[in-house]
Scaffold this motif. Structure first.
Motif, PDB file in Angstrom:
ATOM      1  N   ILE A  76      52.104  -3.336  26.907  1.00 26.41           N
ATOM      2  CA  ILE A  76      51.010  -4.298  26.758  1.00 26.41           C
ATOM      3  C   ILE A  76      51.488  -5.675  27.214  1.00 26.41           C
ATOM      4  CG2 ILE A  76      49.433  -5.431  25.136  1.00 26.41           C
ATOM      5  CD1 ILE A  76      49.670  -2.962  23.344  1.00 26.41           C
ATOM      6  N   ASP A  77      50.699  -6.303  28.085  1.00 26.14           N
ATOM      7  CA  ASP A  77      51.033  -7.636  28.585  1.00 26.14           C
ATOM      8  C   ASP A  77      50.414  -8.682  27.654  1.00 26.14           C
ATOM      9  OD1 ASP A  77      51.707  -9.835  30.045  1.00 26.14           O
ATOM     10  OD2 ASP A  77      50.157  -9.582  31.564  1.00 26.14           O
ATOM     11  N   LEU A  78      51.222  -9.187  26.717  1.00 25.35           N
ATOM     12  CA  LEU A  78      50.689 -10.110  25.721  1.00 25.35           C
ATOM     13  C   LEU A  78      51.839 -10.900  25.108  1.00 25.35           C
ATOM     14  CD1 LEU A  78      47.743 -10.503  24.644  1.00 25.35           C
ATOM     15  CD2 LEU A  78      48.439  -9.210  22.631  1.00 25.35           C
ATOM     16  N   ILE A  88      56.199  -6.137  24.542  1.00 24.89           N
ATOM     17  CA  ILE A  88      55.409  -7.320  24.191  1.00 24.89           C
ATOM     18  C   ILE A  88      56.348  -8.510  23.983  1.00 24.89           C
ATOM     19  CG2 ILE A  88      54.038  -8.363  22.332  1.00 24.89           C
ATOM     20  CD1 ILE A  88      52.604  -5.733  22.028  1.00 24.89           C
ATOM     21  N   ASN A 141      49.064 -15.873  23.202  1.00 24.25           N
ATOM     22  CA  ASN A 141      47.737 -15.273  23.411  1.00 24.25           C
ATOM     23  C   ASN A 141      47.093 -14.822  22.104  1.00 24.25           C
ATOM     24  OD1 ASN A 141      49.568 -13.785  25.939  1.00 24.25           O
ATOM     25  ND2 ASN A 141      48.011 -15.334  26.405  1.00 24.25           N
ATOM     26  N   LYS A 191      46.053  -4.239  22.668  1.00 28.17           N
ATOM     27  CA  LYS A 191      45.543  -3.880  24.002  1.00 28.17           C
ATOM     28  C   LYS A 191      44.210  -4.579  24.262  1.00 28.17           C
ATOM     29  CE  LYS A 191      45.657  -1.464  27.827  1.00 28.17           C
ATOM     30  NZ  LYS A 191      46.684  -1.747  28.864  1.00 28.17           N
ATOM     31  N   SER A 209      44.916  -8.110  25.130  1.00 26.80           N
ATOM     32  CA  SER A 209      45.556  -8.138  26.444  1.00 26.80           C
ATOM     33  C   SER A 209      44.512  -8.041  27.550  1.00 26.80           C
ATOM     34  CB  SER A 209      46.558  -6.985  26.559  1.00 26.80           C
ATOM     35  OG  SER A 209      47.083  -6.908  27.869  1.00 26.80           O
ATOM     36  N   LYS A 259      42.680 -11.311  27.827  1.00 27.91           N
ATOM     37  CA  LYS A 259      43.519 -12.298  28.516  1.00 27.91           C
ATOM     38  C   LYS A 259      43.430 -12.113  30.027  1.00 27.91           C
ATOM     39  CE  LYS A 259      48.300 -12.793  29.778  1.00 27.91           C
ATOM     40  NZ  LYS A 259      49.626 -12.157  29.697  1.00 27.91           N
ATOM     41  N   GLN A 260      43.469 -10.861  30.475  1.00 32.89           N
ATOM     42  CA  GLN A 260      43.388 -10.588  31.912  1.00 32.89           C
ATOM     43  C   GLN A 260      42.018 -10.956  32.468  1.00 32.89           C
ATOM     44  OE1 GLN A 260      44.515  -6.476  32.355  1.00 32.89           O
ATOM     45  NE2 GLN A 260      46.576  -6.824  31.537  1.00 32.89           N
TER      46      GLN A 260
END
Length: 571
Positions: A443-445, A469, A490, A561, A564, A567-568
């Motif tokens: 997960i990109d966070l 993370i 975030n 998720k 995330s 955020k995107q």
């Protein structure tokens, strides 16, 4: 001659010749007058006698009325409660002596005065209610109000009244009672205070017990995420399932008062009944083996695979029943049976049975064992352990599912417990039966966490590392604010109960920041308190959501998720 006859002869001008000539006639008329006088005197005598008799009777009746009135007044005035009568405007027309004892005011001062002025004072709401009652002409009225005596003493008064009507049905006023219920009201206030203290104690205990349990459940999830041998999978499943079951047991015991107040609610979701039966079988397999008992699980092939219901509460009941079955069975077998009773287009009536060859329950004890803290015999607890809550909780859990627990047993010949539940059919044809495997997707966070418990912090670190993370963990609200001012994040996972500065005040400080980018950051309450305990404050302090501890790893993954993805989308 009769005086009236002489007067008439004189007036007519008759002479002596006429009197001689009509003597016979005048004698007849004179006799009539005499007869009339005699009759009149007789009537006067009768009337005089009757009048005397009526007077005597009237005096007797008046005396009796006075006696009855005195007796009624004596009875009414010895009654502790106030008895009153009013007109339609609420003006007192009658009050018994109890009025003076209750309100320290002479009856003479209250008569013809309005009870709104005397009793309710500035309580406009109560005045409006009672005036509405008089206008609506309802059957009766009741209220409880607080009254301060001239001495300053506070009392609680229960007022009840009904309308009175005349012969043609027109309302003429009210009659009613007032009684002192100060002792009852103060007892109620004390009980409410005691209940509040008890709830606060349970809430604190709940938090303290769930916190270490969060680490146990979380570590079992992490073990399932790591590499393990194929024959270790079953052990890990039992560890995870048993720890989650322990959490459910603790929740039930800590929230025992909710069963009494009927605050427990169903959580309806899709569930796989074969998976539920498999987990139950895994849970009791070792117990059966250690006692040398045969454990059979029988599922009717007609039972739909996927159903809609509260699988956690269903599982709780079944585990209570099976725990008792294994506890009280020393030889033979325990059978868990699931069968289809009725199949409909959109629903199915399912019967669940637990059958054992144990010690059984005598007939005269079969009703008692469903009560809280009651066991089959006086030495049951000493011989077998347990609190006596299992069957009571099971009965209450089934009650909210519109089902009833039934028993067929004979002492020394085993027992059969069963219940029927109507489940709705699910729209899903297939449900993921590998839900015990935790998700490992990255997960990109960037997450800022407030967590003062080292075990929970360690668990989150391991999970965040698995999910790649970027995170920072603060031990209290003051430290979190400092780290938040130094960097951008975030999402914030905010523990609510922390030293120095708790989660609520920390959130308040963040929401007051001048930097809109920082002040509007999503904040999720992460706490061992139940949602019902904190939901109002979470909304008031403008938090974005709630995640309970112990949390389900996949629920936390799904939450992270979600943010995330948001955020995107912003990027």
């Amino acid at each position: 001659m009769h005086r009236l006859l002489r007067r008439q002869i004189a007036k007519a001008g008759f002479d002596k010749k006429d009197l001689e000539k009509f003597k016979s006639f005048f004698d007849t008329v004179g006799g009539t007058y005499e007869s009339f006088d005699n009759d009149f005197k007789h009537i006067e005598l009768i009337l005089s006698e009757s009048s005397a008799e009526y007077y005597k009777l009237n005096q007797t009746l008046k005396s009796q009325v006075d006696n009855v009135e005195n007796e009624i007044n004596t009875i009414v005035n010895t009654i502790e409660g106030v008895i009153f009568k009013t007109d339609m405007k609420g003006n007192f027309k009658y009050l018994n002596k109890a009025w003076e004892d209750l309100f320290d005011m002479p009856v003479e001062e209250a008569i013809h005065k309005n009870y709104n002025d005397l009793l309710f004072g500035i309580n406009k709401k109560e005045q409006a209610r009672i005036n509405a009652f008089l206008k609506s002409k309802q059957t009766d009225y009741s209220t409880l109000f607080k009254y301060f005596k001239p001495s300053g003493q506070k009392i609680w008064v229960q007022l009840r009244l009904v309308l009175t009507y005349d012969k043609v049905g027109n309302a003429t006023g009210t009659i009613g009672t007032m009684s002192d219920v100060t002792q009852l009201k103060e007892t109620e206030i004390e009980l409410n205070h005691a209940n509040k203290t008890k709830d606060e104690f349970l809430s604190t205990m709940s938090h303290e017990i769930r916190t270490p349990l969060n680490a146990v459940i979380g570590m079992s999830d992490i073990l399932l995420m790591e590499k393990f041998l194929p024959d270790q999978l079953e052990n890990l499943q039992v560890l995870k399932y048993s720890s989650e079951h322990l959490l459910a047991l603790i929740n039930d015991l800590l929230d025992f008062n909710k069963y009494k107040s009927q605050e427990i609610r169903l959580t309806v979701d899709d569930f796989n009944i074969s998976e539920l039966a498999q987990n139950i079988q895994l849970h009791f397999r070792q117990i059966a083996a250690s006692k040398g008992l045969e454990f059979n699980t029988i599922i009717d092939s007609g039972v739909p695979e996927i159903l809609k219901g509260d699988s956690l509460k269903l599982s709780q009941v079944l585990k209570n029943l099976l725990s008792n079955a294994f506890k009280f069975t020393h030889s033979g077998s325990v059978t868990f049976k699931v069968e289809l009773l009725e199949g409909h287009k959109n629903s199915s009536l399912i019967r669940f049975s637990v059958i054992d060859t144990g010690i059984g329950v005598s007939y005269n004890k079969q009703k008692d064992i469903f009560k809280s803290f009651v066991q089959a015999t006086d030495n049951t607890s000493m011989l077998y352990g347990g609190s006596g809550l299992g069957l009571y909780i099971s009965k209450e859990l089934l009650k909210i599912q519109e089902s009833y627990l039934k028993l067929d047993s004979k002492k020394g010949e085993g027992s059969t417990f069963w219940f029927d539940i109507l489940f709705e059919h699910s729209d899903l044809k297939l449900l993921d039966t590998q839900s015990y495997i935790s998700k490992t997707e990255h997960i990109d966070l960037k997450v800022l966490v407030a967590e003062d418990n080292s075990l929970n912090a360690l668990l989150l670190k391991k999970l965040f590392k698995k999910w790649n993370i970027d995170y920072v963990i603060a031990k209290n609200g003051e430290e979190l604010l400092e780290k938040f001012s130094e960097d951008d994040f975030n999402l914030i996972l905010m523990d609510l109960q922390m030293p120095i500065l708790d989660g609520y005040e920390t959130t308040r400080c963040i929401r007051k920041l001048n930097d809109s980018g920082k002040s509007m950051i999503p904040i999720i309450a992460l706490t061992a308190f139940s949602k019902s305990e904190v939901s109002d404050k979470i909304k008031r302090y403008k938090m974005n959501g709630y995640l309970s501890k112990p949390f389900k790893v996949n629920e936390l993954h799904a939450l992270l998720k979600f943010y995330s993805n948001k955020k995107q989308q912003v990027v």
